[in-house]
Design an enzyme around this catalytic site. Structure first.
Site, PDB file in Angstrom:
ATOM      1  N   ASP A 181       0.851  -1.204   0.000  1.00 51.00           N
ATOM      2  CA  ASP A 181       0.000   0.000   0.000  1.00 51.00           C
ATOM      3  C   ASP A 181       0.883   1.251   0.000  1.00 51.00           C
ATOM      4  OD1 ASP A 181       0.763  -0.702   2.729  1.00 51.00           O
ATOM      5  OD2 ASP A 181      -0.545   0.927   3.394  1.00 51.00           O
ATOM      6  N   HIS A 488       1.621  -8.761  -3.985  1.00 49.71           N
ATOM      7  CA  HIS A 488       0.578  -7.780  -3.663  1.00 49.71           C
ATOM      8  C   HIS A 488       1.284  -6.439  -3.453  1.00 49.71           C
ATOM      9  CE1 HIS A 488      -3.312  -6.416  -2.110  1.00 49.71           C
ATOM     10  NE2 HIS A 488      -2.594  -5.719  -1.227  1.00 49.71           N
ATOM     11  N   ASP A 533       1.392 -17.266  -4.919  1.00 50.61           N
ATOM     12  CA  ASP A 533       1.928 -16.190  -5.747  1.00 50.61           C
ATOM     13  C   ASP A 533       0.815 -15.596  -6.603  1.00 50.61           C
ATOM     14  OD1 ASP A 533       3.599 -14.428  -6.983  1.00 50.61           O
ATOM     15  OD2 ASP A 533       4.340 -15.882  -8.464  1.00 50.61           O
ATOM     16  N   GLU A 542       2.451 -10.081   0.122  1.00 53.61           N
ATOM     17  CA  GLU A 542       2.735  -8.652   0.081  1.00 53.61           C
ATOM     18  C   GLU A 542       4.230  -8.437   0.350  1.00 53.61           C
ATOM     19  OE1 GLU A 542       0.114  -6.285   2.539  1.00 53.61           O
ATOM     20  OE2 GLU A 542       0.984  -4.405   1.822  1.00 53.61           O
TER      21      GLU A 542
HETATM   22  O1  9MR Z   1       2.940  -6.653   9.254  1.00 53.53           O
HETATM   23  C1  9MR Z   1       1.653  -6.419   9.808  1.00 53.53           C
HETATM   24  C2  9MR Z   1       1.183  -7.686  10.467  1.00 53.53           C
HETATM   25  O2  9MR Z   1       1.995  -7.995  11.579  1.00 53.53           O
HETATM   26  C3  9MR Z   1      -0.274  -7.535  10.881  1.00 53.53           C
HETATM   27  O3  9MR Z   1      -0.746  -8.779  11.361  1.00 53.53           O
HETATM   28  C4  9MR Z   1      -1.115  -7.089   9.681  1.00 53.53           C
HETATM   29  C5  9MR Z   1      -2.581  -6.898  10.011  1.00 53.53           C
HETATM   30  O4  9MR Z   1      -2.763  -5.835  10.873  1.00 53.53           O
HETATM   31  O5  9MR Z   1      -0.602  -5.878   9.178  1.00 53.53           O
HETATM   32  C6  9MR Z   1       0.706  -5.987   8.705  1.00 53.53           C
HETATM   33  O6  9MR Z   1       1.159  -4.750   8.266  1.00 53.53           O
HETATM   34  C7  9MR Z   1       0.540  -4.168   7.139  1.00 53.53           C
HETATM   35  C8  9MR Z   1       0.208  -2.745   7.527  1.00 53.53           C
HETATM   36  O7  9MR Z   1      -0.776  -2.747   8.526  1.00 53.53           O
HETATM   37  C9  9MR Z   1      -0.222  -1.912   6.345  1.00 53.53           C
HETATM   38  N1  9MR Z   1       0.746  -1.980   5.275  1.00 53.53           N
HETATM   39  C10 9MR Z   1       0.994  -3.333   4.852  1.00 53.53           C
HETATM   40  C11 9MR Z   1       1.536  -4.138   5.993  1.00 53.53           C
HETATM   41  C12 9MR Z   1       1.944  -5.545   5.552  1.00 53.53           C
HETATM   42  O8  9MR Z   1       0.866  -6.337   5.229  1.00 53.53           O
END
Ligand code: 9MR
Length: 565
Positions: A181, A488, A533, A542
């Protein structure tokens, strides 16, 4: 067939003059490190098989002759992968070259190399990935090649969300996008920046000027530090006048899978909390200490002031835990236990200023280094503190060495108990970073003891990342024979280029399957296989700053220490 006398523990080196082997389509059941192995590193692979197979050969990719043969281990049940496997070991082969594993009934593996400086290209790519993530700037073709793109997110007029306690707009340009994102999150900017700075702290000059082909190349400052400054400068914009630090700069919800220039929804400064404030305190102090010779005294003083102001705010507001306001749906970086953040900030402030109050805090608040199953990034900041404190070689920090070794020994023992040398047993969101963080602990255990078992364990962990795993993928984009193509990742999804942006580690297996409403995982998928994938798999495929930072650290560390394997 003439045999030479060099016999390894589990195999035999062969002289040339052997029959030629046909190298064809690689078998997906032979899982190797697709980059390869250093001449002296342990060299293992795993075979997924239901029937017990006996021997294997290592075949020279160019001459097609077998140079080594060995026996496979007994068949083993590896439940987390949902597979029965046999392990092959050819550590006795230490001659540089390009090879494949060959097994009579399966054929050959992907090819791999044995050589010095094995990870140099992947290491640099993992840093360059940060350049590709720069917000508020265009990436020109000279530096970005086919991944050049127009500027997105100038962030020169972002709106204060009511949760920030402020009104109106402000400028907060620059920094790196967080992940797939386009958000910018202070916690997840500062923590990976700290991991990245640790490498430079331990190996000053690990990356020189003119080595990454970024816009600052040629300015006589390490390209690595130039890249890290791009993030640091943004982080500083997130500090309020009272020292407290805002939580994040994002849209209200995630944007579509489009390029930055088209992602133009309003962006907000959201929340103010203790975790980002402490993380900023820690990383500003660390940046001041580690980079003072590169960026001058004025920059250093600014950083130190920011760090102290942040610490003072956190002491007055020790438990402001961030939660998304009702209208905000971007990431939360949930973390309710701030003990480790306090410890990291106090450690870095002490090392940068030598002021007693921070040392007193550390002595009055000792911290446990037990490595718990399911441990993730949110509980890891104190390791960074320990690495730096131990480097300072002050007597009172010595007990931290035993604490660190407690974790390292736990990890070595868990790895020895299974067939992939897998240090974690719980595969959750970003599991590849959990794996890489364990390698970082092992690298430092080696650093402070010189005991080889820690260094070779770290290299075994990298085998997992680069292909010796249940999915048979090298998880790093662009590095390996079979790599993620559909991460992603909005810039990679939104452009017209087949290859994703290189140098990013995919999040990895996530047994929680949070995205199963839009991703078709096989029924009863094994935890270590819960990775796909495909672009919609935000929970397994991601990319993210705090996943790439330990990749960079470990690759850089191993590159520096591989001669000691
Ligand atoms: O890395 C984060 C993971 O530990 C959490 O479980 C998850 C859900 O809250 O979010 C991950 O972080 C994301 C972040 O909130 C937004 N940008 C993408 C991150 C990776 O997925």
């Amino acid at each position: 067939m003439i045999r030479v006398l060099l016999i390894a523990a589990v195999g035999t080196l062969l002289a040339c003059g052997n029959p030629k082997y046909e190298i064809g389509q690689p078998s997906e059941d032979i899982r190797i490190n697709q980059i390869g192995y250093y001449p002296n590193s342990p060299k293992q692979f795993v075979v997924n098989t239901k029937n017990s197979l006996e021997s294997f050969k290592i075949v020279d990719f160019n001459t097609k002759e077998s140079v080594y043969e060995g026996q496979l281990s007994a068949i083993k049940d590896w439940k987390l992968a949902g597979e029965t496997v046999q392990v092959g070991d050819f550590s006795g082969l230490n001659i540089n070259g390009e090879y494949v594993v060959f097994i009579e009934s399966l054929g050959n593996s992907y090819s791999f190399e044995i050589k010095e400086n094995l990870y140099q290209d992947a290491f640099k790519a993992s840093i360059k990935a940060l350049y590709y993530h720069r917000a508020s700037t265009s990436l020109d073709e000279t530096h970005a090649g086919q991944w050049n793109r127009a500027e997105g997110h100038p962030d020169d007029s972002v709106i204060f969300h009511p949760s920030s306690g402020k009104v109106g707009v402000t400028a907060s340009p620059g920094g790196w996008y967080d992940a797939g994102d386009y958000g910018k999150y202070v916690v997840n900017g500062a923590y990976p920046l700290g991991q990245l700075l640790s490498l430079y702290e331990q190996y000053p000059g690990v990356v020189g000027d003119n080595s990454l082909n970024i816009p600052e190349s040629g300015n006589e400052i390490s390209d690595y530090l130039d890249e890290l400054k791009y993030e640091m400068d943004w982080l500083l914009t997130m500090q309020d006048d009272d020292g407290g630090v805002f939580f994040k700069l994002t849209t209200k919800g995630f944007e579509g899978m489009i390029l930055p220039e088209f992602a133009v929804k309003p962006r907000y400064i959201i929340g103010k909390a203790t975790a980002p404030t402490l993380d900023l305190a820690a990383v500003s102090a660390k940046m001041a200490r580690v980079t003072s010779e590169s960026f001058g005294s004025e920059y250093k003083e600014n950083l130190l002031l920011a760090a102290k102001n942040a610490w003072n705010w956190a002491i007055k507001n020790p438990n402001v835990v961030y939660k998304n306001p009702e209208d905000i749906r971007t990431g939360e970086y949930g973390d309710a236990n701030l003990t480790q953040e306090f410890y990291w900030a106090a450690a870095e402030l002490y090392l940068a200023t030598e002021e007693e109050l921070y040392k007193e805090y550390l002595l009055e608040n000792p911290i446990s280094f037990e490595f718990k199953p399911g441990e993730s990034w949110a509980n890891h900041m104190h390791y960074l503190a320990a690495f730096s404190l131990l480097d300072s070689k002050q007597d009172w920090t010595a007990p931290l060495k035993n604490e660190l070794l407690k974790s390292a020994d736990q990890l070595v023992s868990v790895m020895g108990d299974n067939d992939y040398n897998q240090p974690i047993q719980d595969f959750q969101w970003g599991s590849n970073s959990d794996v890489l963080n364990t390698a970082m602990i092992l690298c430092n255990a080696y650093r402070f003891t010189g005991e080889k078992k820690y260094l070779s364990s770290a290299t075994l962990i990298m085998d997992y990342i680069f292909g010796k795993n249940a999915n048979g993928y090298s998880y790093v984009t662009g590095y390996g024979s079979k790599t993620p193509m559909f991460i992603h990742h909005r810039p990679s999804a939104g452009d017209e280029i087949d290859d994703p942006v290189p140098g990013f580690v995919s999040g990895g297996p996530n047994s929680r399957l949070h995205d199963s409403f839009q991703v078709n995982y096989p029924d009863s998928v094994a935890p270590m296989k819960a990775w796909m994938d495909v672009e919609p798999s935000f929970a397994s495929n991601e990319v993210c700053l705090n996943w790439n930072a330990p990749l960079t650290y470990v690759l850089g560390f191993i590159e520096k220490e591989a001669n000691n394997l």
